[in-house]
Each structure stands twice: as structure tokens, then as C-alpha cells.
Design an enzyme around this catalytic site. Structure first.
Site, mmCIF file in Angstrom:
data_model
loop_
_atom_site.group_PDB
_atom_site.id
_atom_site.type_symbol
_atom_site.label_atom_id
_atom_site.label_comp_id
_atom_site.label_asym_id
_atom_site.label_seq_id
_atom_site.Cartn_x
_atom_site.Cartn_y
_atom_site.Cartn_z
ATOM 1 N N THR A 41 18.817 -7.004 -52.427
ATOM 2 C CA THR A 41 20.082 -7.695 -52.686
ATOM 3 C C THR A 41 19.909 -9.190 -52.490
ATOM 4 O O THR A 41 20.325 -10.006 -53.324
ATOM 5 C CB THR A 41 21.150 -7.181 -51.689
ATOM 6 O OG1 THR A 41 21.247 -5.775 -51.809
ATOM 7 C CG2 THR A 41 22.497 -7.821 -51.937
ATOM 8 N N MET A 319 25.720 -7.454 -41.545
ATOM 9 C CA MET A 319 24.983 -7.319 -42.810
ATOM 10 C C MET A 319 24.469 -8.693 -43.209
ATOM 11 O O MET A 319 25.096 -9.422 -43.987
ATOM 12 C CB MET A 319 25.879 -6.718 -43.881
ATOM 13 C CG MET A 319 26.121 -5.235 -43.661
ATOM 14 S SD MET A 319 27.029 -4.525 -45.031
ATOM 15 C CE MET A 319 26.797 -2.776 -44.735
ATOM 16 N N HIS A 445 19.856 -40.573 -34.541
ATOM 17 C CA HIS A 445 21.030 -41.266 -35.067
ATOM 18 C C HIS A 445 20.661 -41.940 -36.372
ATOM 19 O O HIS A 445 19.599 -42.552 -36.459
ATOM 20 C CB HIS A 445 21.496 -42.343 -34.074
ATOM 21 C CG HIS A 445 22.586 -43.206 -34.622
ATOM 22 N ND1 HIS A 445 23.882 -42.759 -34.704
ATOM 23 C CD2 HIS A 445 22.558 -44.454 -35.165
ATOM 24 C CE1 HIS A 445 24.626 -43.717 -35.252
ATOM 25 N NE2 HIS A 445 23.850 -44.751 -35.538
HETATM 26 C C1 LIG Z 1 26.587 -12.467 -52.925
HETATM 27 C C2 LIG Z 1 25.892 -12.245 -51.599
HETATM 28 C C3 LIG Z 1 25.515 -13.332 -50.847
HETATM 29 C C4 LIG Z 1 24.867 -13.150 -49.640
HETATM 30 N N1 LIG Z 1 24.495 -14.254 -48.928
HETATM 31 C C5 LIG Z 1 23.863 -14.098 -47.750
HETATM 32 C C6 LIG Z 1 23.431 -15.232 -47.022
HETATM 33 O O1 LIG Z 1 23.616 -16.368 -47.448
HETATM 34 N N2 LIG Z 1 22.797 -15.029 -45.842
HETATM 35 C C7 LIG Z 1 22.573 -13.773 -45.348
HETATM 36 O O2 LIG Z 1 21.999 -13.638 -44.263
HETATM 37 N N3 LIG Z 1 22.961 -12.673 -46.028
HETATM 38 C C8 LIG Z 1 23.593 -12.806 -47.212
HETATM 39 N N4 LIG Z 1 23.952 -11.701 -47.924
HETATM 40 C C9 LIG Z 1 23.658 -10.372 -47.348
HETATM 41 C C10 LIG Z 1 22.177 -10.006 -47.563
HETATM 42 O O3 LIG Z 1 21.895 -10.024 -48.936
HETATM 43 C C11 LIG Z 1 21.890 -8.630 -46.974
HETATM 44 O O4 LIG Z 1 22.292 -8.614 -45.623
HETATM 45 C C12 LIG Z 1 20.407 -8.309 -47.053
HETATM 46 O O5 LIG Z 1 19.955 -8.314 -48.387
HETATM 47 C C13 LIG Z 1 20.115 -6.943 -46.422
HETATM 48 O O6 LIG Z 1 18.761 -6.688 -46.515
HETATM 49 P P1 LIG Z 1 18.186 -5.204 -46.540
HETATM 50 O O7 LIG Z 1 16.713 -5.346 -46.593
HETATM 51 O O8 LIG Z 1 18.778 -4.402 -45.459
HETATM 52 O O9 LIG Z 1 18.731 -4.530 -47.895
HETATM 53 P P2 LIG Z 1 18.801 -5.015 -49.400
HETATM 54 O O10 LIG Z 1 18.518 -6.435 -49.563
HETATM 55 O O11 LIG Z 1 20.075 -4.471 -49.932
HETATM 56 O O12 LIG Z 1 17.582 -4.255 -50.081
HETATM 57 C C14 LIG Z 1 17.535 -2.873 -50.206
HETATM 58 C C15 LIG Z 1 16.578 -2.525 -51.318
HETATM 59 O O13 LIG Z 1 16.332 -1.123 -51.282
HETATM 60 C C16 LIG Z 1 16.256 -0.627 -52.605
HETATM 61 N N5 LIG Z 1 16.517 0.810 -52.555
HETATM 62 C C17 LIG Z 1 17.657 1.423 -52.147
HETATM 63 N N6 LIG Z 1 17.491 2.768 -52.167
HETATM 64 C C18 LIG Z 1 16.229 2.992 -52.601
HETATM 65 C C19 LIG Z 1 15.462 4.167 -52.811
HETATM 66 N N7 LIG Z 1 15.949 5.377 -52.553
HETATM 67 N N8 LIG Z 1 14.205 4.034 -53.288
HETATM 68 C C20 LIG Z 1 13.680 2.805 -53.537
HETATM 69 N N9 LIG Z 1 14.355 1.663 -53.338
HETATM 70 C C21 LIG Z 1 15.603 1.762 -52.861
HETATM 71 C C22 LIG Z 1 17.319 -1.423 -53.320
HETATM 72 O O14 LIG Z 1 17.106 -1.383 -54.720
HETATM 73 C C23 LIG Z 1 17.130 -2.800 -52.711
HETATM 74 O O15 LIG Z 1 16.203 -3.540 -53.449
HETATM 75 C C24 LIG Z 1 24.585 -11.844 -49.160
HETATM 76 C C25 LIG Z 1 24.947 -10.732 -49.928
HETATM 77 C C26 LIG Z 1 25.588 -10.930 -51.132
HETATM 78 C C27 LIG Z 1 25.961 -9.735 -51.951
#
Ligand SMILES: Cc1cc2nc3c(=O)[nH]c(=O)nc-3n(C[C@H](O)[C@H](O)[C@H](O)COP(=O)(O)OP(=O)(O)OC[C@H]3O[C@@H](n4cnc5c(N)ncnc54)[C@H](O)[C@@H]3O)c2cc1C
Length: 467
Positions: A41, A319, A445
Site C-alpha cells: 500500500t 496503521m 537559527h
Molecule cells: C493514501 C494513504 C496514505 C498513507 N500515508 C501514510 C504516511 O504518510 N505515513 C505512514 O506511516 N503511513 C501511511 N499510510 C499507511 C501505510 O500505507 C500502511 O500503514 C503501510 O503500508 C502498512 O504496511 P504493511 O506492510 O503492513 O502492509 P501493506 O503496505 O498494505 O502491504 C501488504 C502487501 O501484502 C500483499 N498481500 C496481501 N495479501 C497477500 C497474499 N495472500 N499473498 C501475497 N501478497 C499479499 C498486498 O498486495 C500488499 O502489497 C497511508 C495509507 C494510505 C492508503
């Protein structure tokens, strides 16, 4: 069959960092990602593209609103080229996701593209284009992240009734965007389109925006966004969202129970995100989910199945990308027999609107509720020479310190570049600094960081220099 010490399912900031750290620690590592690009994401439809659009729209706003005062005349009309703006954003995303592929190769991590699902606790099926491959893993880290959530009665059509993912690739600037949800994502993307010329109305169920952050930040951000002509309907409970041709009609009840009808051409539904485990077949491994659909973990991020761990958005907690990264590192180090630790109280939260909002530690509301005696040191950005030079005068830094010991308990800031400034507070609090410690450090500063020093001086003994 390929055998691994560790398989990581999901390549977001949690998953790819976990994989790199496992590889650094000598484990044979695989990462499985269902999409064609790595980065999850955050890199594809979250942190990076939203910041790219925030930056582009900020330049535009500066050009039309502030250049003249700076003595910069632009002959002719300044126009938005949305197609180019979106294309630049995509370029940034592509470059960043390719960088993750490079890091996987560099660390000799095997990358599998396909849907990962448990066959049992030590075998994972990877489905791609009708073919299934199975790998064996001694340990698995679930890092499957989250997806935008909606309200049960809203049908996202991805055209006019959209989530953040769609808002990152619109083909036109909305005339009136109704944003449901006054949280981080709604406000950031709302501000992008406001700057590009949309009318923006935020509808929020709670009585304030960015609920969860310190109340002082909510008030100041709302004041600043109102100056930018963003409209707010707080304490409004949305009850229906309908598309009528190219129009979207949102109906909500205000706090007196009276119906309010809003009409726009786009409705951005940003009411939070839900943990994502679809297709993972967690049951086959015996992995338990909690009542909110999150993978249940203990303090070591271990699931009820001892060789399976879970991290990031798919487990409890904030998150945030950097929280997911810390958890990825922690699990890798635990698997290597180390004793890592995460201080969840010191994971900073940031809103990348302008002014930026950033915070770490306890809010005033939390300290009051816990009955902690605290003192407050607050300093306005407008009193800084640096802020006047750039004309970014909105905001303040607020430091909360223990009344008896002077230990810093929380730092809350709003203003220019606060997303970067908050790291000073995290560092200080990691070392359990007192407000006086922060006040005695030299701050360059003229910088916005001087507001941190001044707020610390106020918290210590109410002796700011510049107010
Ligand atoms: C618009 C937006 C802006 C954001 N801005 C910020 C920010 O500025 N700062 C910040 O800290 N956070 C921000 N976030 C939140 C941040 O993106 C998430 O907290 C972060 O991406 C979480 O990381 P993760 O690794 O847990 O999961 P994710 O980044 O969601 O990655 C999970 C991955 O797992 C894959 N996946 C899922 N199930 C399977 C499966 N069964 N098999 C194979 N692959 C799979 C998915 O396709 C995905 O690629 C933002 C979110 C959004 C939507």
C-alpha cells in the site's frame, strides 16, 4: 520443493523490511506478493503517491497565491496539468517500487509474485496465472496489510464514489469533492484537490477532525484548513451516499438529528482501513484472527501457531508504515535469537497537510484521563524569524512534561516541516529527556526547530526568549 528459513507474505513496508533484515541475519528468505510491483500500500497507493500529489499541489498553490508577494511575476495564466501531475506521481511510484526489487536482489531474497495461501503451518501455496507452486518455510511472517474500509450502505463505484486508491488517479479536478472522514487520509487528499481548485467539504462523525491526536492540534489544523476554505460538517452521521448520473448525493444527520443533504461530483470515502487476510487461508495453518479481523499476536508478534508471526496493518496498533517497519525488524531479530524491543508509545504520528501535524507520546486528554500531573509549554510558530521569512506562520509546538520530574511525556506540533521536526522529540523521549534537557540543546537559527526549544523553555520554567 523450495525450502526457506523464512517466508514473508506481503511486500509492504512491514514485509520487505522483515525480509531484508532476515536476509541480513543469514536466513534463507522468500517474499510473496500478489501484485506485480513490490512495496504494498505504502509505495503503490499510500504514503508515496499521496505525498507526491501533496508536493505538486503545494507548488501550484504557491505559484497562484504566494509568488506575487515574493516578487515573482509569472507572465500568463498558471494552469494545472492534472494528467502530467498524475504521471509524475506514477513515475515516483515506479522508481520507488523498482528500488525494492533492487534491494531484494541485493539481499538474495527470492521474490514470488502470486497469491500466497497457507496449505498448512509450514507450507505455502503461491497461485499465479492458474498455476500453483508450493514452498516450505520453517517460519512465516504474515504482512498482508490492509485495504480501505467503507460503511455498509456505501457502494464504492471507483468513479464518483471513491476510496483513496482512486483519488490518487483522477482524470479531472472535481468541482465539489465531499470527503467522508476527517482523518489523516481524507484531509491529505482533500487538501490536494482543494489546492487544485475543488470545493471540498469534510463530513466527520466525531466532534473534531484528526480524532485520536491532541485536541489542540485538531483545533489549529481546522482553523488553518478553514482559512484555506475547506468546509467542515462535524458531528454528522452519514446515512446514505447515492450516485445520480454525474452527481453524488450524501445525506447525513447533524447532532440535532436534522437531515443535511450535500451534493457534489465526487465523494471520497476515507473512513479508515481494514486488516486484509482475504485468500490467505489462515485457517489451514490454524492461525487465529481477533474479533476485528486482525491476526492475533502476542507481545512478540507471534500468532497462536508458534512458527508463524504477523506484523504491520494486519495486526493491532497504529496503521503506519514506520510501525510496520519496526515490527518487521523486530520479528527478524527475534528469529535470529536477539532480544529486540519496540516502544509503541514513541511511534510518531504525522499528517502531511500544510501546515503539517506531528505528534509523539501522550496527548493532554490521555494524561488527564490517567490522572498524571503535567505541565504545558507551548510556543507559536509566528514568533519565529524563520516562519516569517517563509510566511508559514500557522501552528505551534506544545510540550507536555511531568510536573514533578520534568520528563517529557508528549510533544505535539503543527506548522511547516513538523513531519521532520518530530524526530527530535522522538530522540529526546527515547533517552527520557526532561523539558530542560531539550531547552538547553542548541538549535540552529533561524529554523522552525527553535519552536521546540522555546516550547521546552516554557515547559521548564515559563521562560521563553522570543515571546
Ligand atoms: C493514501 C494513504 C496514505 C498513507 N500515508 C501514510 C504516511 O504518510 N505515513 C505512514 O506511516 N503511513 C501511511 N499510510 C499507511 C501505510 O500505507 C500502511 O500503514 C503501510 O503500508 C502498512 O504496511 P504493511 O506492510 O503492513 O502492509 P501493506 O503496505 O498494505 O502491504 C501488504 C502487501 O501484502 C500483499 N498481500 C496481501 N495479501 C497477500 C497474499 N495472500 N499473498 C501475497 N501478497 C499479499 C498486498 O498486495 C500488499 O502489497 C497511508 C495509507 C494510505 C492508503
Amino acid at each position: 520443493m523450495n525450502q526457506y528459513d523464512v517466508a514473508v507474505i506481503g511486500s509492504g513496508p512491514g514485509g520487505y523490511v522483515a525480509a531484508i533484515r532476515c536476509a541480513q541475519l543469514g536466513m534463507k528468505t522468500a517474499i510473496i506478493e500478489k501484485y506485480n510491483t513490490l512495496g504494498g500500500t505504502c509505495l503503490n497507493v499510500g504514503c508515496i503517491p499521496s505525498k507526491a500529489l501533496l508536493d505538486s499541489s503545494h507548488h501550484y498553490e504557491d505559484a497562484i497565491k504566494h509568488f506575487e508577494e515574493h516578487g515573482i511575476d509569472i507572465p500568463g495564466e498558471v494552469k494545472v496539468n492534472l494528467e502530467q501531475m498524475i504521471a509524475r506521481k506514477q513515475g515516483v511510484v515506479d522508481q520507488t517500487t523498482k528500488g525494492i526489487q533492487f534491494l531484494m536482489d541485493k539481499n538474495k531474497i527470492d521474490v514470488f509474485h502470486g497469491l500466497g495461501s497457507f496449505k498448512d503451518a509450514t507450507h505455502i501455496n503461491i497461485d499465479s496465472e492458474g498455476k500453483t507452486e508450493t514452498i516450505e518455510a520453517k517460519h512465516t511472517i504474515i504482512a498482508t496489510g490492509s485495504k480501505p474500509s467503507t460503511l455498509p450502505f456505501i457502494k464504492i463505484d471507483k468513479e464518483r464514489i471513491i476510496t483513496s486508491t482512486d483519488a490518487l488517479q483522477l482524470k479531472e479536478v472535481p468541482k465539489h469533492m465531499i470527503v467522508i472522514g476527517g482523518g489523516v487520509i481524507g484531509l491529505e487528499l482533500g487538501q490536494v484537490y482543494k489546492r487544485l481548485g475543488s470545493e471540498v467539504t469534510v463530513v466527520e462523525f466525531m466532534d473534531r477532525i484528526i480524532p485520536g491526536m491532541d485536541g489542540g492540534l485538531s483545533k489549529e489544523l481546522m482553523r488553518s484548513l478553514k482559512k484555506q476554505k475547506v468546509k467542515f460538517n462535524l458531528s454528522h452521521k452519514v446515512k446514505s451516499v447515492e450516485r445520480v448520473g454525474d452527481e453524488v448525493v450524501v445525506k447525513a444527520d447533524d447532532k440535532k438529528g436534522q437531515e443535511v443533504v450535500l451534493k457534489g461530483d465526487y465523494c471520497l470515502v476515507s473512513v479508515g482501513r481494514r486488516p486484509y487476510t482475504d485468500g490467505l487461508n489462515a485457517e489451514a495453518a490454524g492461525v487465529k484472527l481477533d474479533d476485528r479481523g486482525r491476526v492475533e499476536v502476542n507481545e512478540h508478534l507471534q500468532t497462536n501457531v508458534s512458527n508463524i508471526y504477523a506484523i504491520g496493518d494486519v495486526v493491532k496498533g497504529a496503521m503506519l508504515a514506520h510501525k510496520a517497519e519496526e515490527e518487521g525488524t523486530m520479528v527478524a531479530e527475534l528469529l535470529a535469537g536477539q532480544k529486540p524491543h519496540i516502544n509503541y508509545n514513541l511511534i510518531p504520528g504525522v499528517v502531511y497537510t500544510w501546515p503539517e501535524v506531528a505528534a509523539v507520546g501522550k496527548t493532554e486528554e490521555e494524561l488527564k484521563e490517567a490522572g498524571v500531573a503535567y505541565k504545558v509549554g507551548q510556543f507559536p510558530m509566528r514568533a519565529l524569524g524563520r516562519a516569517r521569512a517563509s510566511m508559514d506562520i500557522d501552528g505551534f509546538v506544545k510540550i507536555l512534561a511531568d510536573k514533578a520530574t520534568d520528563e517529557v511525556l508528549g510533544v505535539h506540533m503543527i506548522g511547516a516541516r513538523c513531519a521532520d521536526l518530530i524526530t527530535e522529540a522522538v530522540t529526546a523521549m527515547e533517552f527520557r529527556a526532561s523539558a530542560e534537557d531539550m531547552a538547553r540543546m542548541s538549535h540552529a537559527h533561524p529554523t522552525y526547530a527553535e519552536a521546540v526549544k522555546e516550547a521546552a523553555l516554557v515547559a521548564t520554567e515559563d521562560r521563553a526568549i522570543h515571546i
